[in-house]
Design a protein around this motif. Structure first.
Motif, PDB file in Angstrom:
ATOM      1  N   UNK A 403      12.464   9.391   3.483  1.00  0.00           N
ATOM      2  CA  UNK A 403      11.003   8.833   3.315  1.00  0.00           C
ATOM      3  C   UNK A 403      10.900   7.469   2.402  1.00  0.00           C
ATOM      4  N   UNK A 404      11.452   7.712   1.298  1.00  0.00           N
ATOM      5  CA  UNK A 404      11.427   6.679   0.142  1.00  0.00           C
ATOM      6  C   UNK A 404      12.143   5.538   0.617  1.00  0.00           C
ATOM      7  N   UNK A 405      13.373   5.810   1.265  1.00  0.00           N
ATOM      8  CA  UNK A 405      14.031   4.461   1.659  1.00  0.00           C
ATOM      9  C   UNK A 405      13.403   3.736   2.737  1.00  0.00           C
ATOM     10  N   UNK A 406      12.921   4.797   3.733  1.00  0.00           N
ATOM     11  CA  UNK A 406      12.171   3.973   4.878  1.00  0.00           C
ATOM     12  C   UNK A 406      10.890   2.962   4.408  1.00  0.00           C
ATOM     13  N   UNK A 407      10.301   3.629   3.561  1.00  0.00           N
ATOM     14  CA  UNK A 407       9.003   3.096   3.206  1.00  0.00           C
ATOM     15  C   UNK A 407       9.298   1.769   2.341  1.00  0.00           C
ATOM     16  N   UNK A 408      10.347   1.740   1.341  1.00  0.00           N
ATOM     17  CA  UNK A 408      10.405   0.777   0.528  1.00  0.00           C
ATOM     18  C   UNK A 408      11.598  -0.344   0.920  1.00  0.00           C
ATOM     19  N   UNK A 409      11.972  -0.089   2.222  1.00  0.00           N
ATOM     20  CA  UNK A 409      13.250  -1.042   2.759  1.00  0.00           C
ATOM     21  C   UNK A 409      12.774  -2.399   2.775  1.00  0.00           C
ATOM     22  N   UNK A 410      11.451  -2.533   3.097  1.00  0.00           N
ATOM     23  CA  UNK A 410      10.918  -4.003   2.868  1.00  0.00           C
ATOM     24  C   UNK A 410      11.078  -4.560   1.559  1.00  0.00           C
ATOM     25  N   UNK A 411      11.421  -4.014   0.380  1.00  0.00           N
ATOM     26  CA  UNK A 411      11.842  -4.634  -0.742  1.00  0.00           C
ATOM     27  C   UNK A 411      13.109  -5.372  -0.480  1.00  0.00           C
ATOM     28  N   UNK A 412      14.000  -4.966   0.362  1.00  0.00           N
ATOM     29  CA  UNK A 412      15.251  -5.841   0.636  1.00  0.00           C
ATOM     30  C   UNK A 412      15.093  -6.910   1.579  1.00  0.00           C
ATOM     31  N   UNK A 413      13.819  -7.400   1.949  1.00  0.00           N
ATOM     32  CA  UNK A 413      13.597  -8.356   2.823  1.00  0.00           C
ATOM     33  C   UNK A 413      12.677  -9.357   2.190  1.00  0.00           C
ATOM     34  N   UNK A 414      13.294 -10.707   1.858  1.00  0.00           N
ATOM     35  CA  UNK A 414      12.749 -11.588   1.043  1.00  0.00           C
ATOM     36  C   UNK A 414      11.177 -11.663   1.668  1.00  0.00           C
ATOM     37  N   UNK A 415      11.095 -11.889   3.010  1.00  0.00           N
ATOM     38  CA  UNK A 415       9.445 -12.338   3.438  1.00  0.00           C
ATOM     39  C   UNK A 415       8.546 -11.016   3.176  1.00  0.00           C
ATOM     40  N   UNK A 416       9.097  -9.782   2.990  1.00  0.00           N
ATOM     41  CA  UNK A 416       8.228  -8.803   2.826  1.00  0.00           C
ATOM     42  C   UNK A 416       8.254  -8.170   1.497  1.00  0.00           C
ATOM     43  N   UNK A 417       8.992  -8.671   0.643  1.00  0.00           N
ATOM     44  CA  UNK A 417       9.137  -8.093  -0.807  1.00  0.00           C
ATOM     45  C   UNK A 417       7.849  -7.952  -1.521  1.00  0.00           C
ATOM     46  N   UNK A 418       7.016  -8.928  -1.416  1.00  0.00           N
ATOM     47  CA  UNK A 418       5.778  -8.796  -2.061  1.00  0.00           C
ATOM     48  C   UNK A 418       5.027  -7.651  -1.767  1.00  0.00           C
ATOM     49  N   UNK A 419       4.866  -7.470  -0.324  1.00  0.00           N
ATOM     50  CA  UNK A 419       4.312  -5.973  -0.171  1.00  0.00           C
ATOM     51  C   UNK A 419       4.936  -4.828  -0.544  1.00  0.00           C
ATOM     52  N   UNK A 420       6.507  -4.728  -0.866  1.00  0.00           N
ATOM     53  CA  UNK A 420       6.949  -3.721  -1.185  1.00  0.00           C
ATOM     54  C   UNK A 420       6.559  -3.559  -2.887  1.00  0.00           C
ATOM     55  N   UNK A 421       6.217  -4.776  -3.473  1.00  0.00           N
ATOM     56  CA  UNK A 421       5.950  -4.618  -5.039  1.00  0.00           C
ATOM     57  C   UNK A 421       4.445  -4.067  -5.164  1.00  0.00           C
ATOM     58  N   UNK A 422       3.663  -4.551  -4.304  1.00  0.00           N
ATOM     59  CA  UNK A 422       2.504  -3.896  -4.208  1.00  0.00           C
ATOM     60  C   UNK A 422       2.249  -2.645  -4.082  1.00  0.00           C
ATOM     61  N   UNK A 423       3.021  -1.890  -3.017  1.00  0.00           N
ATOM     62  CA  UNK A 423       2.952  -0.501  -3.084  1.00  0.00           C
ATOM     63  C   UNK A 423       3.669   0.250  -4.203  1.00  0.00           C
TER      64      UNK A 423
END
Length: 439
Positions: A403-423
């Motif tokens: 669940x942790x990996x799935x949720x924060x996978x977006x940290x590894x994608x440049x265009x979605x990284x900011x959302x990962x940081x917000x979470x």
């Protein structure tokens, strides 16, 4: 009753959410209570057999849905005059697919049972009956129609009437002391009466399923549009259910004990879906008119979900053994440790549910698929390693990490990284402390 104002969101939207989901919450609570009675009645071994069958069928049922719901809704809104063709074509596609899934489910189980040499009696008939119950879900295309008309309240009412009838039947089975197969038959009955109920409510609204037609061109179009979502749905099902299927190699008792803990942990997963659904229109509107407000509302949503999860996670972690003993007596020894771990998966499920709406709004559907696939792969790999050593505790750890990996996978994608940081900021209460220090 007025819902307290939550900064960043429309109070009226939340009050509407509270009113419209009252029956939904009633249904979820009723299902949980009946499930507890069934678990206590069957004991860990038989309860494990039942949950293994349900999990195996759920993975195949993801194919049977064909990922059509979203497209049915969209097509009906776009072409209301072709409603009968859209619904009829969708129904026939699902009926054929779900019918084929029944022998496939039985064959997969037989092959896996022989290869793994799993302990216990073969469950072929039970798996086939549970797949039959899933077959009746083909008629959920009627639910998609009512969603397209913003009239889901009719479906919720039907669902809860069916739940009440089902609950009475299952409690009678327990009272009479009947074997497991009767509970399985009751689940088939659940699917049948819900399908009948949906047909009745559709006809009561002045329509008829006998007017529906099948169109081959429409079928090809729907399948072409939904094909990416079929694989995504399968990945989600694997991600959520594979732990139970893989635990069967240890034995039915291990499956039963783990399922007792997981069912409590997952009982409230409908809450984030309901909250996110209620505020999604406001998010989309903000995205069109004010991008800064859009991101602020997303941040507020992440904060809200963390505020809900943290107290629950802490409370259940410290009281897990007491809760298991209270609900299941001494029949599910060891489930408390699993519950205290598994409950923390909820916070990442909540954040994942919210960020999925962001991915949809931005058109990042491939990212949504990749994150689910990553979670599924991690879950399978960790289960292979941890289940033989720690059984249900290993499965709980695997689920949490996945669940942790799935949720924060977006940290590894440049265009979605900011959302990962917000979470991450919401998860570690950074934004909360920032708001406190500004006062």
């Amino acid at each position: 009753m007025k819902l307290p104002s939550i900064k960043g969101f429309d109070e009226e939207a939340f009050n509407k959410y509270l009113k419209n989901t009252g029956w939904l919450m009633f249904g979820k609570v009723l299902s949980l209570i009946v499930g507890l009675f069934i678990a206590r009645y069957l004991g860990p071994d038989l309860f494990g057999d039942l949950n293994f069958g349900l999990s195996l069928v759920a993975i195949l049922a993801a194919v049977g849905s064909l990922g059509l719901d979203t497209f049915i809704i969209r097509e009906i809104i776009k072409e209301p005059a072709r409603k009968a063709e859209i619904l009829g074509t969708s129904l026939w596609l699902r009926l054929v697919t779900n019918a084929a899934a029944i022998p496939i489910a039985m064959a997969i189980y037989n092959v896996s049972h022989k290869i793994s040499r799993s302990p216990g009696e073969p469950l072929t008939i039970m798996v086939g009956l549970l797949a039959l119950a899933s077959f009746f879900k083909s008629f959920n295309v009627i639910d998609a129609y009512f969603q397209s008309q913003v009239q889901s309240k009719y479906v919720v009412q039907v669902q809860n009437i069916c739940l009440i009838l089902s609950a009475i039947l299952k409690l009678l089975i327990i009272y009479w002391g009947l074997p497991l197969i009767y509970i399985v038959l009751a689940l088939v009955f659940d699917g049948l009466i819900l399908a009948i109920g949906l047909i009745i409510i559709y006809h009561k609204r002045g329509f008829s399923i006998f007017e529906w037609t099948f169109n081959a061109d429409r079928a090809r179009s729907l399948l072409k549009q939904s094909s990416p979502l079929i694989l995504s749905a399968v990945m989600i099902s694997i991600y959520m259910k594979i732990d139970v299927v893989m635990l069967k190699s240890v034995g039915s008792k291990a499956v039963g004990i783990y399922s007792a803990a997981a069912n409590i942990s997952e009982a409230w997963y409908f809450i984030p879906v309901a909250i996110v659904t209620s505020v999604f229109p406001a998010l989309l509107n903000a995205r069109k008119t004010d991008i800064d407000r859009y991101h602020k509302r997303l941040g507020n949503l992440y904060d809200l979900l963390v505020y809900i999860c943290l107290p629950v996670g802490l409370f259940i972690s410290f009281t897990a053994d007491f809760i298991i003993h209270l609900l299941y007596s001494n029949k599910f020894e060891g489930a408390g440790a699993m519950l205290s771990i598994h409950i923390w998966s909820g916070i990442f499920v909540f954040l994942g549910s919210a960020s999925s709406q962001y991915l949809i709004a931005e058109g990042y559907t491939k990212v949504a698929f990749y994150r689910t696939a990553a979670g599924a792969v991690v879950n399978i790999m960790l289960n292979i390693w941890l289940i033989p050593k720690y059984a249900g505790v290993g499965a709980s750890i695997s689920t949490l990490i996945a669940c942790i990996v799935s949720t924060f996978f977006i940290l590894f994608i440049p265009k979605t990284r900011e959302q990962g940081k917000m979470m991450l900021k919401s998860l570690f209460l950074v934004t909360t402390f920032q708001k406190i220090l500004k006062r």
